[in-house]
Structure formats: C-alpha cells, structure tokens
Scaffold this motif. Structure first.
Motif, PDB file in Angstrom:
ATOM      1  N   GLU A  20       0.832  -1.214   0.000  1.00 15.11           N
ATOM      2  CA  GLU A  20       0.000   0.000   0.000  1.00 15.11           C
ATOM      3  C   GLU A  20       0.865   1.263   0.000  1.00 15.11           C
ATOM      4  O   GLU A  20       0.586   2.207  -0.738  1.00 15.11           O
ATOM      5  N   GLU A  21       1.916   1.274   0.803  1.00 14.89           N
ATOM      6  CA  GLU A  21       2.836   2.434   0.837  1.00 14.89           C
ATOM      7  C   GLU A  21       3.485   2.657  -0.526  1.00 14.89           C
ATOM      8  O   GLU A  21       3.515   3.778  -1.034  1.00 14.89           O
ATOM      9  N   ASN A  24       0.882   3.765  -3.096  1.00 18.15           N
ATOM     10  CA  ASN A  24       0.506   5.176  -2.927  1.00 18.15           C
ATOM     11  C   ASN A  24       1.562   6.110  -3.518  1.00 18.15           C
ATOM     12  O   ASN A  24       1.220   7.134  -4.124  1.00 18.15           O
ATOM     13  N   GLU A  25       2.821   5.785  -3.341  1.00 19.56           N
ATOM     14  CA  GLU A  25       3.899   6.608  -3.920  1.00 19.56           C
ATOM     15  C   GLU A  25       3.842   6.554  -5.450  1.00 19.56           C
ATOM     16  O   GLU A  25       3.986   7.581  -6.120  1.00 19.56           O
ATOM     17  N   GLN A  27       1.197   5.832  -7.269  1.00 18.90           N
ATOM     18  CA  GLN A  27      -0.043   6.506  -7.671  1.00 18.90           C
ATOM     19  C   GLN A  27       0.171   8.021  -7.743  1.00 18.90           C
ATOM     20  O   GLN A  27      -0.229   8.671  -8.713  1.00 18.90           O
ATOM     21  N   ALA A  28       0.801   8.586  -6.731  1.00 18.90           N
ATOM     22  CA  ALA A  28       1.031  10.032  -6.715  1.00 18.90           C
ATOM     23  C   ALA A  28       1.908  10.461  -7.888  1.00 18.90           C
ATOM     24  O   ALA A  28       1.656  11.496  -8.529  1.00 18.90           O
ATOM     25  N   TYR A  82      -1.210  -3.307  -6.792  1.00 18.37           N
ATOM     26  CA  TYR A  82      -1.885  -2.042  -6.499  1.00 18.37           C
ATOM     27  C   TYR A  82      -2.483  -1.552  -7.808  1.00 18.37           C
ATOM     28  O   TYR A  82      -1.785  -1.471  -8.813  1.00 18.37           O
ATOM     29  N   PRO A  84      -3.731   1.340  -9.953  1.00 18.73           N
ATOM     30  CA  PRO A  84      -3.673   2.796 -10.009  1.00 18.73           C
ATOM     31  C   PRO A  84      -4.924   3.391 -10.658  1.00 18.73           C
ATOM     32  O   PRO A  84      -5.669   2.695 -11.345  1.00 18.73           O
ATOM     33  N   THR A  90      -9.545  11.905 -10.804  1.00 18.73           N
ATOM     34  CA  THR A  90      -8.486  11.646  -9.833  1.00 18.73           C
ATOM     35  C   THR A  90      -7.309  12.580 -10.065  1.00 18.73           C
ATOM     36  O   THR A  90      -6.751  13.136  -9.121  1.00 18.73           O
ATOM     37  N   THR A  94      -6.101  15.333  -7.268  1.00 21.22           N
ATOM     38  CA  THR A  94      -4.945  14.974  -6.445  1.00 21.22           C
ATOM     39  C   THR A  94      -3.589  15.431  -6.955  1.00 21.22           C
ATOM     40  O   THR A  94      -2.593  15.250  -6.262  1.00 21.22           O
ATOM     41  N   ARG A 128      10.149  10.790  -3.705  1.00 21.11           N
ATOM     42  CA  ARG A 128       9.515   9.464  -3.701  1.00 21.11           C
ATOM     43  C   ARG A 128      10.544   8.361  -3.906  1.00 21.11           C
ATOM     44  O   ARG A 128      10.463   7.299  -3.294  1.00 21.11           O
TER      45      ARG A 128
END
Length: 165
Positions: A20-21, A24-25, A27-28, A82, A84, A90, A94, A128
């Motif tokens: 998940e961590e 998330n990186e 994804q950003a 994960y 995306p 989105t 974001t 990141r």
C-alpha cells in the motif's frame, strides 16, 4: 479460482502495508505525470512567438515521454498488486500542479511555465525515489528511471532557451 484471486496470486512478497505504501507513492507519481502531459499539451496549443515551432515540436516529444513514463509507473503498481487510478477526476483532485490560464502564451513564458512544473515533478519524484528505497528496490528502480528522464528533460529545456552567457 475467481478472477480477483488470480489477480492477486503470485504477487511480489511485499506485505500488505508495504504494498500500500509503495502503491501510494507510485499513484502520486502517476497522477503528476499524467497532469504534466496535460499541461504540456495546453502549452503546446498556447505557445506563440519566435520559438513557436521548436517549442511546439519539443512539447510533443516531452508529452510522449511523460505518457510512456506514466505507463511504466502504472504497470509497476499493477505488478505489485496495487491498481492505479489515472482517470481525469483523480488527476484533477490529487495532482497539486498549478493549472495554466487559457489563452496564448509567449514562447519565453512557455519555457518558464514548463521549467517550473517539470522541476516540481522531478523534485517530488526524487523524494519518492528516496522513500521507496526503504520499501522496495524494484519500485525504486522504476522511479529512478523517471527521475533520470525528468532531470535530463529539465536540463534540456532550461539550457536550450536560456540567454547566452
């Protein structure tokens, strides 16, 4: 076996929290690369001035590169399990990159806007990259490739249109 369980079988052994961590990186970064490509297209349509042709063509090359880098990042995210989200809603919600005003932009203003946004994404990608080193070297390697490309592009934009010393 359901399609969901097939999609999550044989994932890299990261563990749920790390997955998940890392996701998330990634994804950003994906969102920023997509937004950068959209901003690049807006600049591509808006540029006016003596450097129009060179910038117009260079922006096409950069946009293609950002889309390819985004695909690389998204595919790494899926590889680790994960999924995306690169949809417009989105990205708009974001990204964090400043939008452009609509209308013509002088070539030097385009260079300035491009340099600022490209530097912002490159700096965030570098942060990141450092964080991912704590979790997953393979995902960090993908982000290293992105940082390398963005920083080279930034150099080329910065020096190509800088005043002669």
């Amino acid at each position: 076996m359901t399609s969901t369980s097939q999609a999550t079988t044989h994932l890299p052994p990261l563990g749920t929290h790390v997955r998940e961590e890392v996701g998330n990186e990634l994804q950003a970064l994906l969102v920023e690369l997509i937004d950068l490509s959209l901003i690049g297209k807006q600049l591509h349509w808006s540029v006016v001035g003596r450097m129009f042709r060179e910038l117009h063509l260079q922006l096409d090359e950069l946009i293609d590169s950002w889309r390819e880098l985004g695909d690389l990042v998204a595919e790494r995210a899926v590889t680790i399990g994960y999924f995306p989200d690169g949809q417009s809603g989105t990205v708009a919600a974001t990204s964090g990159l400043a939008p452009l005003e609509r209308g013509p932009l002088a070539d030097q203003d385009v260079v300035s806007e491009l340099t600022f946004r490209l530097a912002t994404v490159a700096e965030r990608a570098r942060e990141r990259m450092d964080r991912l080193g704590e979790f997953d070297a393979a995902s960090q390697d993908v982000v290293i490739e992105v940082v390398r490309a963005l920083e080279q592009q930034l150099w080329m934009v910065r020096v190509q249109f800088a005043p002669a010393a």
